[in-house]
Design an enzyme around this catalytic site. Sequence first.
Site, mmCIF file in Angstrom:
data_model
loop_
_atom_site.group_PDB
_atom_site.id
_atom_site.type_symbol
_atom_site.label_atom_id
_atom_site.label_comp_id
_atom_site.label_asym_id
_atom_site.label_seq_id
_atom_site.Cartn_x
_atom_site.Cartn_y
_atom_site.Cartn_z
ATOM 1 N N LYS A 51 -8.292 -0.519 14.997
ATOM 2 C CA LYS A 51 -8.528 -0.148 13.594
ATOM 3 C C LYS A 51 -8.850 -1.329 12.693
ATOM 4 O O LYS A 51 -8.295 -2.412 12.821
ATOM 5 C CB LYS A 51 -7.292 0.556 13.036
ATOM 6 C CG LYS A 51 -7.044 1.954 13.580
ATOM 7 C CD LYS A 51 -8.172 2.940 13.320
ATOM 8 C CE LYS A 51 -8.233 3.349 11.881
ATOM 9 N NZ LYS A 51 -7.112 4.209 11.509
ATOM 10 N N SER A 65 -4.165 -1.899 11.935
ATOM 11 C CA SER A 65 -3.113 -0.915 12.114
ATOM 12 C C SER A 65 -2.022 -1.535 12.981
ATOM 13 O O SER A 65 -2.301 -2.341 13.862
ATOM 14 C CB SER A 65 -3.689 0.326 12.789
ATOM 15 O OG SER A 65 -2.665 1.031 13.472
ATOM 16 N N TYR A 117 6.260 6.261 -38.284
ATOM 17 C CA TYR A 117 6.775 5.785 -37.009
ATOM 18 C C TYR A 117 7.825 6.737 -36.437
ATOM 19 O O TYR A 117 8.649 7.289 -37.156
ATOM 20 C CB TYR A 117 7.400 4.380 -37.167
ATOM 21 C CG TYR A 117 7.972 3.844 -35.863
ATOM 22 C CD1 TYR A 117 7.152 3.233 -34.925
ATOM 23 C CD2 TYR A 117 9.328 4.000 -35.555
ATOM 24 C CE1 TYR A 117 7.655 2.775 -33.713
ATOM 25 C CE2 TYR A 117 9.840 3.550 -34.347
ATOM 26 C CZ TYR A 117 9.003 2.940 -33.435
ATOM 27 O OH TYR A 117 9.505 2.492 -32.236
ATOM 28 N N GLN A 155 7.778 3.962 -28.702
ATOM 29 C CA GLN A 155 8.189 2.832 -27.858
ATOM 30 C C GLN A 155 7.710 3.040 -26.418
ATOM 31 O O GLN A 155 7.534 2.095 -25.676
ATOM 32 C CB GLN A 155 9.718 2.715 -27.901
ATOM 33 C CG GLN A 155 10.275 1.582 -27.071
ATOM 34 C CD GLN A 155 11.724 1.333 -27.406
ATOM 35 O OE1 GLN A 155 12.035 0.826 -28.467
ATOM 36 N NE2 GLN A 155 12.622 1.706 -26.519
ATOM 37 N N ASN A 186 8.267 -1.916 -37.309
ATOM 38 C CA ASN A 186 7.199 -0.926 -37.131
ATOM 39 C C ASN A 186 5.811 -1.548 -37.271
ATOM 40 O O ASN A 186 4.910 -1.249 -36.484
ATOM 41 C CB ASN A 186 7.366 0.227 -38.125
ATOM 42 C CG ASN A 186 8.667 0.977 -37.902
ATOM 43 O OD1 ASN A 186 9.363 0.730 -36.917
ATOM 44 N ND2 ASN A 186 9.011 1.877 -38.814
ATOM 45 N N ASN A 198 -9.283 -1.149 8.601
ATOM 46 C CA ASN A 198 -9.252 -0.151 7.531
ATOM 47 C C ASN A 198 -9.722 -0.693 6.174
ATOM 48 O O ASN A 198 -9.386 -1.817 5.812
ATOM 49 C CB ASN A 198 -7.830 0.393 7.379
ATOM 50 C CG ASN A 198 -7.321 1.016 8.656
ATOM 51 O OD1 ASN A 198 -8.086 1.643 9.392
ATOM 52 N ND2 ASN A 198 -6.049 0.821 8.949
ATOM 53 N N GLU A 213 -9.617 1.916 -0.650
ATOM 54 C CA GLU A 213 -8.704 3.064 -0.725
ATOM 55 C C GLU A 213 -7.684 2.890 -1.844
ATOM 56 O O GLU A 213 -7.370 3.832 -2.583
ATOM 57 C CB GLU A 213 -7.965 3.227 0.604
ATOM 58 C CG GLU A 213 -8.850 3.694 1.735
ATOM 59 C CD GLU A 213 -8.097 3.650 3.058
ATOM 60 O OE1 GLU A 213 -7.654 4.707 3.500
ATOM 61 O OE2 GLU A 213 -7.936 2.554 3.620
ATOM 62 N N HIS A 267 -25.100 16.768 -2.769
ATOM 63 C CA HIS A 267 -24.145 17.627 -2.038
ATOM 64 C C HIS A 267 -23.671 16.953 -0.756
ATOM 65 O O HIS A 267 -23.331 17.626 0.215
ATOM 66 C CB HIS A 267 -24.759 18.986 -1.688
ATOM 67 C CG HIS A 267 -25.456 19.649 -2.828
ATOM 68 N ND1 HIS A 267 -24.845 20.555 -3.651
ATOM 69 C CD2 HIS A 267 -26.719 19.505 -3.303
ATOM 70 C CE1 HIS A 267 -25.702 20.959 -4.585
ATOM 71 N NE2 HIS A 267 -26.838 20.332 -4.393
HETATM 72 N N1 ARG Z 1 10.826 -1.353 -29.884
HETATM 73 C C1 ARG Z 1 10.209 -0.563 -30.879
HETATM 74 C C2 ARG Z 1 8.882 -0.014 -30.345
HETATM 75 O O1 ARG Z 1 8.401 -0.485 -29.387
HETATM 76 C C3 ARG Z 1 9.931 -1.388 -32.089
HETATM 77 C C4 ARG Z 1 9.996 -0.645 -33.373
HETATM 78 C C5 ARG Z 1 11.328 -0.112 -33.591
HETATM 79 N N2 ARG Z 1 11.491 0.404 -34.915
HETATM 80 C C6 ARG Z 1 12.538 1.131 -35.202
HETATM 81 N N3 ARG Z 1 12.630 1.505 -36.400
HETATM 82 N N4 ARG Z 1 13.456 1.441 -34.342
HETATM 83 O O2 ARG Z 1 8.332 0.914 -30.870
#
Ligand code: ARG
Length: 461
Positions: A284, A278, A318, A323, A111, A286, A291, A157
Site C-alpha cells: 500500500k 499500511s 453582548y 465567548q 466587550n 496511500n 484524504e 457524471h
Molecule cells: N471572554 C469574553 C469573550 O470572549 C470576554 C468578554 C466578557 N464580557 C463579559 N461581560 N463577561 O466573549
Amino acid sequence: MGKKPWDGRFSQDTDAMVERFTSSIDVDKELYAYDIEGSIAHLTMLAHGGIITEDEAAALREGLGRVKEKISNNELEFSDTLEDIHMHVESALGDEAGNVARKLHTGRSRNDQVALDARMYLKAETLAIIEGLFALQKVLVEMAEKHKDVVMPGYTHMQRAQPVLFAHHLMAYYEMFKRDRERMEDSLKRTDVMPLGSAALAGTTFPLNRELTRKLLGFAKVSDNSMDSVSDRDFSMEFISAASICMIHLSRFSEELVLWSSSEFAFITISDAFTTGSSIMPQKKNPDVAELVRGKTARVVGNLMAIITLMKSLPLAYNRDMQEDKEPLFDTVNTLKACVDIYTRMLPNIKVNKETMLEASQHGFLNATDLADYLVVKGVPFREAHSISGKSVAYALENNKELHDLTVDEFKKFSDLIDSDVFEFLSIEKMISRRVTHGGTGYDNVQQAIKQAEQDLKRAE
Ligand code: ARG
C-alpha cells in the site's frame, strides 16, 4: 489572584465549577499579543487626551511589555479564576506595575476589547492565508505550464466526456483559488474596522480619541455604532464561510487526487514523501494528505455551522454565548492554513503519467461530439448529426471498436457525408485544437490563460 473585578457587588465567591465552566483562557490565550498591543494603543490614547498622565502611561506600557515577555516565555500561570486573557493580562500588569494597572481599563470594557482582539487576530491571519493562496495558485500555474501538452479525459457524471488538457483541469482550480483569495481580500475590508471605544455597549463618558486608537493600531476605519461593534461577529462568520468554500475546493481536488492515484486510474503518482504505507498490507501507498484535507473540510464546515448557529437569535448587545466564537474561528484559521500549505508543497511532488492519461482519452467515445460537429460542418443540422453519431457509437460498441477504429465504409452506413478526412478530425490533437471559444481547452487558449495567470500573480507580488 482570586479577587474578581466585579467583587464590589458580590458577597459570595464564584463556585469552582462555575469558574471552570465559564473560563475561556485555554482558548483565548492565543490572543495575548493582540490584547497587549490593543491595551498599549488604548493607554497611549488615554494619555494623549489627558485621561491618565504620561508617567502612568509609561509605567503601564513598560509593565505590559514585561507581561508580554512573561507570556511568550511561558512564565505566566493561567488560571480559571481569571477567566480570560483580558483579565490575565490586567492581573499580571498589576503584579508588574502596581496600582496604576487599575487605570488601564478606563473607558473600556472586555466587550469592545475582545472584539478588537479578534479583529486584530483575524486581520493578520487573513493576510497570511491570502499569501498562502497566492503560493498555491503559483504552484498550480507552474504545474500547468510544465504539463501543457498532457491530454486527459474530461468527465461529466464521472463518465468520460471529451478530451481536455490536464493543464486546463489544473487551471480550473487556479480559478477557484483565485476567487477564494478574492473572497478573503474582500472579507478583510469588513474585518479591518476598529471597535475599541464602544465600551460595554453604549460608548463611554470619557473623551476617547477613537481616531487616534485606530491610527495606532493600523485599522482602516473606526466602527460607527457601539452596539453593533460589541455584538456582531459577522466578520468571523464571513471569514469562516469563505474558508469553507475554499476547503470545499480543496476537498474536490483531494477527491480527484485520490481517484487519479488509484490503480484503476493511475493518472498520477504522489511521491513517497507525501503518502504513507499500511502497517499490514506491504504493497500500500496511500494518498493520506489528500484524504485528510478532504476530511478536514468537515471540521471547517462544522465550524461554520457552529458560529452561525451561535449568533442566531442573540439579542443586542453582548451576550456571553459569544465567548464560544473563538474555537471555531481559531480552528478554521489553523486548518485552512495547514491545508493550503501542504497542498502547495505536495503538488510539485506529483508525477503525471502522461501515457496513461492519453490512453484513457482514446477509449470511451470521447470523440462522439466531434463526429457530430464534423457532420454539422458538412451541413447536417446538429440534432440529426447527434443522432448519426449516436448510431455510430452503438454500432462501434456492438463491434467492440472505438469510433476511430471504424472504416469509412462502416461510417457510410450512417451518413454518406463521412469521408476519410474524418479520422484527422477525430484525432485528439485536432479535438483539443478546435476548442477555441474563450475559456475552452484549446492549446492556445490554455497557454494564454497560463500567461495571463503568470502576469496576474507577478502584478500582485
Ligand atoms: N471572554 C469574553 C469573550 O470572549 C470576554 C468578554 C466578557 N464580557 C463579559 N461581560 N463577561 O466573549
